[in-house]
Design a protein around this motif. Sequence first.
Motif, PDB file in Angstrom:
ATOM      1  N   GLU A  52      -4.625   0.283   5.472  1.00  0.00           N
ATOM      2  CA  GLU A  52      -3.827  -0.593   4.614  1.00  0.00           C
ATOM      3  C   GLU A  52      -3.722  -0.013   3.204  1.00  0.00           C
ATOM      4  N   THR A  56      -0.302   1.211   1.298  1.00  0.00           N
ATOM      5  CA  THR A  56       0.066   0.699  -0.019  1.00  0.00           C
ATOM      6  C   THR A  56       0.303   1.836  -1.003  1.00  0.00           C
ATOM      7  N   MET A  81       9.123  -3.359  -3.457  1.00  0.00           N
ATOM      8  CA  MET A  81       8.755  -2.393  -2.424  1.00  0.00           C
ATOM      9  C   MET A  81       9.961  -2.036  -1.555  1.00  0.00           C
TER      10      MET A  81
END
Length: 89
Positions: A52, A56, A81
């Motif tokens: 994760e 990111t 994003m």
Amino acid sequence: MENLHKLLLAGAVLGAGAGVGTALFALVTPGEERKQAMLKEMPEQDPQRRDEAARTKQLLLATLQEAAATQENVAWRKNWMNGGGGKSA
């Protein structure tokens, strides 16, 4: 003679303070097995958490690269994003 007495007294007080500080540090420092247990409990040791965090970082890097390549202010985007969909500078 009085100066020597004051100097020795100051040295004794400083030495006692250093000794107390060292003793307290030795008391609160975890042992080796506790250190290993703490390392195992860290979130970075979990493979899902590491994946994760890597994802990111990839998204953040891609956003920064896009921001560098365009004149659009990506900070105005509702979901920064994703590409597009926000105000332009």
